[in-house]
Motif scaffolding. Structure first.
Motif, PDB file in Angstrom:
ATOM      1  N   LEU A 166       1.303   9.649   7.697  1.00  0.00           N
ATOM      2  CA  LEU A 166       0.644   9.225   8.935  1.00  0.00           C
ATOM      3  C   LEU A 166      -0.220   7.999   8.656  1.00  0.00           C
ATOM      4  CD1 LEU A 166      -0.487  12.714  10.287  1.00  0.00           C
ATOM      5  CD2 LEU A 166       1.549  11.399  10.943  1.00  0.00           C
ATOM      6  N   ASP A 167      -0.448   7.204   9.699  1.00  0.00           N
ATOM      7  CA  ASP A 167      -1.298   6.020   9.565  1.00  0.00           C
ATOM      8  C   ASP A 167      -2.709   6.413   9.167  1.00  0.00           C
ATOM      9  OD1 ASP A 167       0.092   4.071  12.348  1.00  0.00           O
ATOM     10  OD2 ASP A 167       0.853   4.545  10.347  1.00  0.00           O
ATOM     11  N   GLY A 168      -3.312   5.554   8.372  1.00  0.00           N
ATOM     12  CA  GLY A 168      -4.699   5.772   8.016  1.00  0.00           C
ATOM     13  C   GLY A 168      -4.913   5.798   6.521  1.00  0.00           C
ATOM     14  N   LEU A 169      -6.128   6.154   6.179  1.00  0.00           N
ATOM     15  CA  LEU A 169      -6.573   6.122   4.795  1.00  0.00           C
ATOM     16  C   LEU A 169      -6.680   7.533   4.230  1.00  0.00           C
ATOM     17  CD1 LEU A 169      -7.706   4.078   2.637  1.00  0.00           C
ATOM     18  CD2 LEU A 169      -9.990   4.696   3.490  1.00  0.00           C
ATOM     19  N   GLU A 170      -6.109   7.718   3.051  1.00  0.00           N
ATOM     20  CA  GLU A 170      -6.236   8.977   2.319  1.00  0.00           C
ATOM     21  C   GLU A 170      -7.051   8.693   1.064  1.00  0.00           C
ATOM     22  OE1 GLU A 170      -3.734  11.664   4.639  1.00  0.00           O
ATOM     23  OE2 GLU A 170      -4.886  12.062   2.828  1.00  0.00           O
ATOM     24  N   GLU A 171      -8.149   9.418   0.898  1.00  0.00           N
ATOM     25  CA  GLU A 171      -9.009   9.182  -0.252  1.00  0.00           C
ATOM     26  C   GLU A 171      -8.918  10.337  -1.233  1.00  0.00           C
ATOM     27  OE1 GLU A 171     -12.493   7.790   2.557  1.00  0.00           O
ATOM     28  OE2 GLU A 171     -12.819   6.959   0.560  1.00  0.00           O
ATOM     29  N   LYS A 172      -8.828   9.954  -2.508  1.00  0.00           N
ATOM     30  CA  LYS A 172      -8.751  10.964  -3.559  1.00  0.00           C
ATOM     31  C   LYS A 172      -9.515  10.428  -4.767  1.00  0.00           C
ATOM     32  CE  LYS A 172      -4.693  12.859  -4.042  1.00  0.00           C
ATOM     33  NZ  LYS A 172      -3.291  13.106  -4.477  1.00  0.00           N
ATOM     34  N   GLY A 173     -10.799  10.744  -4.814  1.00  0.00           N
ATOM     35  CA  GLY A 173     -11.628  10.279  -5.915  1.00  0.00           C
ATOM     36  C   GLY A 173     -11.776   8.766  -5.900  1.00  0.00           C
ATOM     37  N   ARG A 174     -11.478   8.138  -7.020  1.00  0.00           N
ATOM     38  CA  ARG A 174     -11.605   6.676  -7.099  1.00  0.00           C
ATOM     39  C   ARG A 174     -10.428   5.956  -6.449  1.00  0.00           C
ATOM     40  NH1 ARG A 174     -11.109   4.223 -11.619  1.00  0.00           N
ATOM     41  NH2 ARG A 174     -10.061   5.882 -12.804  1.00  0.00           N
ATOM     42  N   PHE A 175      -9.368   6.705  -6.136  1.00  0.00           N
ATOM     43  CA  PHE A 175      -8.159   6.102  -5.573  1.00  0.00           C
ATOM     44  C   PHE A 175      -8.054   6.427  -4.084  1.00  0.00           C
ATOM     45  CE2 PHE A 175      -5.448   5.988  -9.742  1.00  0.00           C
ATOM     46  CZ  PHE A 175      -6.495   5.355 -10.388  1.00  0.00           C
ATOM     47  N   SER A 176      -7.645   5.434  -3.294  1.00  0.00           N
ATOM     48  CA  SER A 176      -7.379   5.633  -1.874  1.00  0.00           C
ATOM     49  C   SER A 176      -6.058   4.956  -1.549  1.00  0.00           C
ATOM     50  CB  SER A 176      -8.485   5.016  -1.015  1.00  0.00           C
ATOM     51  OG  SER A 176      -9.749   5.544  -1.334  1.00  0.00           O
ATOM     52  N   SER A 177      -5.333   5.508  -0.579  1.00  0.00           N
ATOM     53  CA  SER A 177      -4.082   4.889  -0.148  1.00  0.00           C
ATOM     54  C   SER A 177      -4.103   4.780   1.365  1.00  0.00           C
ATOM     55  CB  SER A 177      -2.870   5.677  -0.642  1.00  0.00           C
ATOM     56  OG  SER A 177      -2.940   7.012  -0.220  1.00  0.00           O
ATOM     57  N   PHE A 178      -3.659   3.622   1.845  1.00  0.00           N
ATOM     58  CA  PHE A 178      -3.663   3.323   3.276  1.00  0.00           C
ATOM     59  C   PHE A 178      -2.241   3.075   3.739  1.00  0.00           C
ATOM     60  CE2 PHE A 178      -5.119   1.689   7.264  1.00  0.00           C
ATOM     61  CZ  PHE A 178      -4.245   0.661   7.577  1.00  0.00           C
ATOM     62  N   LEU A 179      -1.947   3.457   4.974  1.00  0.00           N
ATOM     63  CA  LEU A 179      -0.627   3.244   5.554  1.00  0.00           C
ATOM     64  C   LEU A 179      -0.734   2.735   6.979  1.00  0.00           C
ATOM     65  CD1 LEU A 179       2.511   3.603   5.495  1.00  0.00           C
ATOM     66  CD2 LEU A 179       2.110   5.916   6.398  1.00  0.00           C
ATOM     67  N   SER A 180       0.078   1.722   7.289  1.00  0.00           N
ATOM     68  CA  SER A 180       0.291   1.272   8.660  1.00  0.00           C
ATOM     69  C   SER A 180       1.794   1.237   8.890  1.00  0.00           C
ATOM     70  CB  SER A 180      -0.315  -0.110   8.890  1.00  0.00           C
ATOM     71  OG  SER A 180       0.114  -0.623  10.141  1.00  0.00           O
ATOM     72  N   ARG A 181       2.306   2.198   9.599  1.00  0.00           N
ATOM     73  CA  ARG A 181       3.751   2.273   9.831  1.00  0.00           C
ATOM     74  C   ARG A 181       4.242   1.140  10.721  1.00  0.00           C
ATOM     75  NH1 ARG A 181       4.132   8.251  12.013  1.00  0.00           N
ATOM     76  NH2 ARG A 181       2.126   7.552  12.835  1.00  0.00           N
ATOM     77  N   SER A 182       3.418   0.727  11.707  1.00  0.00           N
ATOM     78  CA  SER A 182       3.847  -0.332  12.613  1.00  0.00           C
ATOM     79  C   SER A 182       3.999  -1.665  11.873  1.00  0.00           C
ATOM     80  CB  SER A 182       2.859  -0.487  13.763  1.00  0.00           C
ATOM     81  OG  SER A 182       1.581  -0.861  13.267  1.00  0.00           O
ATOM     82  N   LYS A 183       3.228  -1.852  10.824  1.00  0.00           N
ATOM     83  CA  LYS A 183       3.294  -3.102  10.055  1.00  0.00           C
ATOM     84  C   LYS A 183       4.169  -2.978   8.809  1.00  0.00           C
ATOM     85  CE  LYS A 183      -1.228  -4.771  11.560  1.00  0.00           C
ATOM     86  NZ  LYS A 183      -2.588  -5.213  11.152  1.00  0.00           N
ATOM     87  N   GLY A 184       4.652  -1.788   8.512  1.00  0.00           N
ATOM     88  CA  GLY A 184       5.435  -1.607   7.294  1.00  0.00           C
ATOM     89  C   GLY A 184       4.634  -1.943   6.052  1.00  0.00           C
ATOM     90  N   TYR A 185       3.419  -1.413   6.003  1.00  0.00           N
ATOM     91  CA  TYR A 185       2.459  -1.882   5.005  1.00  0.00           C
ATOM     92  C   TYR A 185       1.624  -0.722   4.474  1.00  0.00           C
ATOM     93  CZ  TYR A 185      -1.970  -4.078   3.512  1.00  0.00           C
ATOM     94  OH  TYR A 185      -3.092  -4.448   2.825  1.00  0.00           O
ATOM     95  N   SER A 186       1.382  -0.767   3.174  1.00  0.00           N
ATOM     96  CA  SER A 186       0.500   0.195   2.539  1.00  0.00           C
ATOM     97  C   SER A 186      -0.298  -0.527   1.465  1.00  0.00           C
ATOM     98  CB  SER A 186       1.320   1.321   1.892  1.00  0.00           C
ATOM     99  OG  SER A 186       0.515   2.179   1.105  1.00  0.00           O
ATOM    100  N   TYR A 187      -1.439   0.013   1.129  1.00  0.00           N
ATOM    101  CA  TYR A 187      -2.133  -0.460  -0.061  1.00  0.00           C
ATOM    102  C   TYR A 187      -2.735   0.703  -0.815  1.00  0.00           C
ATOM    103  CZ  TYR A 187      -6.618  -0.291   2.550  1.00  0.00           C
ATOM    104  OH  TYR A 187      -7.713   0.106   3.286  1.00  0.00           O
ATOM    105  N   LEU A 188      -2.888   0.482  -2.095  1.00  0.00           N
ATOM    106  CA  LEU A 188      -3.562   1.418  -2.994  1.00  0.00           C
ATOM    107  C   LEU A 188      -4.851   0.743  -3.427  1.00  0.00           C
ATOM    108  CD1 LEU A 188      -3.298   4.128  -4.618  1.00  0.00           C
ATOM    109  CD2 LEU A 188      -2.382   2.734  -6.489  1.00  0.00           C
ATOM    110  N   LEU A 189      -5.959   1.418  -3.210  1.00  0.00           N
ATOM    111  CA  LEU A 189      -7.280   0.873  -3.542  1.00  0.00           C
ATOM    112  C   LEU A 189      -7.850   1.644  -4.720  1.00  0.00           C
ATOM    113  CD1 LEU A 189      -9.297  -1.258  -2.307  1.00  0.00           C
ATOM    114  CD2 LEU A 189     -10.469   0.717  -1.290  1.00  0.00           C
ATOM    115  N   LEU A 190      -8.189   0.921  -5.763  1.00  0.00           N
ATOM    116  CA  LEU A 190      -8.775   1.541  -6.945  1.00  0.00           C
ATOM    117  C   LEU A 190     -10.213   1.049  -7.093  1.00  0.00           C
ATOM    118  CD1 LEU A 190      -5.576   1.094  -7.480  1.00  0.00           C
ATOM    119  CD2 LEU A 190      -6.152   1.629  -9.844  1.00  0.00           C
TER     120      LEU A 190
END
Lengths: 114, 109
Positions: free
Chosen positions: B51-75
């Motif tokens: 699903l769209d949005g940000l998932e946070e897990k400790g120092r790592f987070s992952s974001f998804l935008s399905r409409s843009k076909g885009y994700s990022y991993l934040l460390l």
């Protein structure tokens, strides 16, 4: 807790030779996969199995065969190795299909074909 | 065709924050995975977004935008042990995983 174990870790073959890579998992997973990983490319699925006694082709199956006679083991065979099969091979397993379950990978088998 | 794009290599400083982007074009979408792979080792699971949005897990987070076909991993709070390749993979409509080539992250002191 062994997880997913691959043997051998390293192997050098001459063109035309055959070999088998063995993958064993102790997590009672239904699904098992064989991937190859090449520089500059993503992991590519060779073959996979959704349960004991079943196998199916993945993205790059040519030149490889597989067998899943026991639930815990998944064998990858090269009947006549070619230099293009030089790669790092990863076995993986999951409790369910790739859609819902994370993959657990073995440590890889580095194969060189001369 | 199906395609996953990630930067080949990134460099960051210990203690800093880094964002690794992944764009995808696939036939359908059934989830996006991030895996970490240290050199010479097996990939290990980091996150799963469907699903769209940000998932946070400790120092790592992952974001998804399905409409843009885009994700990022934040460390965040980078540590030397975070030096590794980060693999983005997308599940297509046939429930097949399409893998990116990975981003090699180099952490400098």
């Amino acid at each position: 807790n062994a997880g997913v174990t691959q043997t051998p870790k390293f192997r050098v073959l001459k063109t035309g030779q055959s070999m088998t890579l063995l993958c064993a998992q102790d997590m009672n997973h239904e699904y098992m996969y064989w991937y190859r990983q090449d520089p500059g490319m993503g992991l590519r699925l060779i073959h996979y199995s959704v349960g004991e006694g079943t196998t199916a082709k993945g993205e790059v199956p040519d030149g490889y065969n597989v067998s899943r006679l026991k639930k815990q083991n998944f064998l990858l065979g090269l009947e006549s190795a070619a230099p293009s099969q030089t790669s790092v091979y990863f076995c993986a397993s999951s409790y369910s299909g790739q859609d819902t379950g994370e993959l657990f990978f073995g440590e890889g088998s580095r194969l060189t074909v001369l | 065709g199906q395609n996953i794009d990630q930067p080949t290599e990134m460099t960051a400083t210990e203690g800093a924050i880094v964002q690794i982007n992944c764009t995808y074009q696939t036939s359908g979408f059934n989830g996006l995975f991030w895996y970490q792979q240290h050199a010479g080792e097996a990939p290990t699971f980091l996150s799963y977004n469907v699903l769209d949005g940000l998932e946070e897990k400790g120092r790592f987070s992952s974001f998804l935008s399905r409409s843009k076909g885009y994700s990022y991993l934040l460390l965040k709070e980078l540590q030397m042990k975070d030096s590794a390749s980060y693999l983005c993979a997308v599940m297509d409509s046939n429930y097949q995983l399409i893998w990116g080539a990975g981003t090699k992250l180099i952490i400098k002191p």
